[in-house]
Design a protein around this motif. Structure first.
Motif, mmCIF file in Angstrom:
data_model
loop_
_atom_site.group_PDB
_atom_site.id
_atom_site.type_symbol
_atom_site.label_atom_id
_atom_site.label_comp_id
_atom_site.label_asym_id
_atom_site.label_seq_id
_atom_site.Cartn_x
_atom_site.Cartn_y
_atom_site.Cartn_z
ATOM 1 N N MET A 150 -10.648 0.043 2.098
ATOM 2 C CA MET A 150 -9.643 -1.013 1.969
ATOM 3 C C MET A 150 -8.237 -0.420 2.023
ATOM 4 S SD MET A 150 -11.041 -3.466 -1.082
ATOM 5 C CE MET A 150 -12.642 -4.267 -1.025
ATOM 6 N N SER A 151 -7.292 -1.227 2.478
ATOM 7 C CA SER A 151 -5.887 -0.818 2.451
ATOM 8 C C SER A 151 -5.369 -0.886 1.015
ATOM 9 C CB SER A 151 -5.053 -1.745 3.335
ATOM 10 O OG SER A 151 -5.025 -3.051 2.771
ATOM 11 N N GLU A 160 -0.179 -0.969 3.860
ATOM 12 C CA GLU A 160 -1.207 -1.038 4.906
ATOM 13 C C GLU A 160 -1.989 0.268 5.077
ATOM 14 O OE1 GLU A 160 -1.784 -4.029 5.757
ATOM 15 O OE2 GLU A 160 0.055 -4.648 4.729
ATOM 16 N N ARG A 184 -2.970 -2.767 0.000
ATOM 17 C CA ARG A 184 -2.823 -4.192 -0.319
ATOM 18 C C ARG A 184 -4.166 -4.797 -0.756
ATOM 19 N NH1 ARG A 184 0.648 -8.253 0.630
ATOM 20 N NH2 ARG A 184 2.021 -6.985 1.951
ATOM 21 N N GLU A 185 -5.224 -4.470 -0.011
ATOM 22 C CA GLU A 185 -6.538 -5.032 -0.330
ATOM 23 C C GLU A 185 -7.069 -4.492 -1.653
ATOM 24 O OE1 GLU A 185 -8.203 -5.715 4.235
ATOM 25 O OE2 GLU A 185 -8.382 -3.756 3.254
ATOM 26 N N ASN A 186 -6.835 -3.204 -1.935
ATOM 27 C CA ASN A 186 -7.254 -2.631 -3.207
ATOM 28 C C ASN A 186 -6.548 -3.325 -4.373
ATOM 29 O OD1 ASN A 186 -9.076 -0.086 -3.566
ATOM 30 N ND2 ASN A 186 -8.045 0.254 -1.601
ATOM 31 N N LYS A 245 -4.887 -17.252 -1.519
ATOM 32 C CA LYS A 245 -4.312 -16.143 -0.773
ATOM 33 C C LYS A 245 -2.821 -15.991 -1.032
ATOM 34 C CE LYS A 245 -7.585 -16.037 3.109
ATOM 35 N NZ LYS A 245 -7.734 -16.166 4.581
ATOM 36 N N LYS A 254 -8.909 -11.619 -5.605
ATOM 37 C CA LYS A 254 -9.743 -12.211 -4.563
ATOM 38 C C LYS A 254 -11.140 -12.509 -5.103
ATOM 39 C CE LYS A 254 -11.532 -11.357 0.110
ATOM 40 N NZ LYS A 254 -11.573 -10.397 1.253
ATOM 41 N N PHE A 305 -7.850 -6.990 -4.879
ATOM 42 C CA PHE A 305 -9.296 -7.235 -4.855
ATOM 43 C C PHE A 305 -9.782 -8.034 -6.067
ATOM 44 C CE2 PHE A 305 -13.740 -5.995 -5.679
ATOM 45 C CZ PHE A 305 -14.309 -6.445 -4.502
#
Length: 341
Positions: free
Chosen positions: A90-91, A128, A93-95, A107, A101, A98
């Protein structure tokens, strides 16, 4: 934010008691640090607050409610470990987003909270990237950011800087101090590093064998240790301690009759000519550090005392010298090591 209170908290593993009746109140917005030698119970106590370890006896109160039996997910706390535990695929941002989410947050909310946390932690240019493209300090900031987005009632840190090199530790110590100033959140932090404890904490909790030995501000613990254990644990180099009745010790003011030990910190000793101070000795080792030199002096029955001197002393090993103590900085300890003054 929320205050946290421990009421007669105990932890047993079978017949072994590792936390022995701890009482502590952490005020809302306070930065409290647990320190102590290995095996004293500081990480266990933190994990009990988080709900990762069951509380055998006593109560844990978070934000005014009894959270003793609550699972970790319901306590509203965020924990940062010494291992970053980031998802490598994961990037950044995604980490960071998470957990939100997974909880089904919209979102737009996730993006807004991640952007705000990235701004606070100066991670915007890295959002990113993948974890493998980050330095150790950057990864730890991402792990902290992942906690911030959850908007926890309090942060729990378990030796978060242990995996970093010396330069990064200094940088991250500054980042955590600024983070606390910016968020004003309640923070409990476990470390074995005295510099972290002295520079970050509002109050330090010194643990010894599962019990609280003393609680106070860094200045209080350094200048007024309540017992021998704290006196020699807080401070680097540690406080010099010798028997109160040792031969050769010449104190201008007599110690209380119940005194068993005398303590003096290295920076409160001045090197003099033999016979001019409170003790005489022979220079054993010199540790030149540039701005300071640590002079270790063999004082016979009094033991080896460390003196912190400015710059170069001009002394050499084997030289005779005297040690003059600052009269107002001499500590006395009585039976069972309790401070008398």
């Amino acid at each position: 934010m929320a205050g946290i209170e421990l009421k007669s908290v105990e932890k047993w593993y079978g017949d072994a008691q590792v936390i022995k009746g701890v009482d502590l109140a952490v005020e809302e917005g306070e930065f409290v640090i647990f320190v102590g030698p290995s095996g004293c119970g500081k990480s266990t106590l933190l994990r009990m607050i988080a709900g990762l370890e069951e509380t055998s006896r006593g109560q844990i109160v978070i934000g005014g409610r009894d959270a003793t039996a609550e699972p970790p997910a319901e306590r509203g706390l965020a924990m940062v470990f010494q291992s970053y535990a980031l998802y490598p695929h994961m990037s950044v941002r995604e980490n960071m987003g998470f957990s939100l989410k997974s909880a089904g947050a919209p979102k737009e909310e996730i993006a807004a909270k991640v952007d705000e946390a990235a701004r606070v932690l100066k991670l915007e240019p890295l959002l990113e990237r993948r974890p493998k493209d980050l330095s150790g300090g950057q990864r730890q900031r991402v792990a902290i950011g992942r906690s911030i987005v959850r908007d926890p009632t309090a942060f729990l840190f378990d030796e978060p800087l242990s995996n970093l090199d010396a330069a990064l530790r200094v940088e991250m110590r500054y980042e955590i101090a600024k983070l606390h100033q910016a968020l004003g959140s309640t923070m409990i932090y476990v470390t074995h590093d005295q510099v972290e404890a002295m520079t970050l904490a509002d109050r330090i909790v010194v643990l010894e064998a599962g019990r609280i030995s003393q609680v106070g501000s860094p200045r209080e613990l350094y200048e007024r240790p309540g017992n021998l254990f704290v006196a020699q644990f807080i401070g680097s180099p540690k406080m010099n301690v010798m028997p109160a009745d040792v031969d050769g010790l010449r104190l201008a003011d007599p110690m209380p009759p119940e005194a068993r030990h005398v303590g003096i910190r290295p920076e409160h000793i001045t090197l003099t000519a033999p016979g001019d101070g409170q003790l005489d000795g022979t220079v054993d080792v010199l540790e030149y550090l540039g701005a300071d030199t640590y002079v270790i002096v063999d004082c016979g029955a009094a033991g080896k005392l460390t003196v912190r001197a400015l710059g170069d002393t001009g002394l050499t090993p084997g030289a005779s010298c005297g040690l003059a103590f600052e009269p107002t900085q001499i500590h006395a300890f009585g039976v069972e090591g309790l401070a008398l003054r």
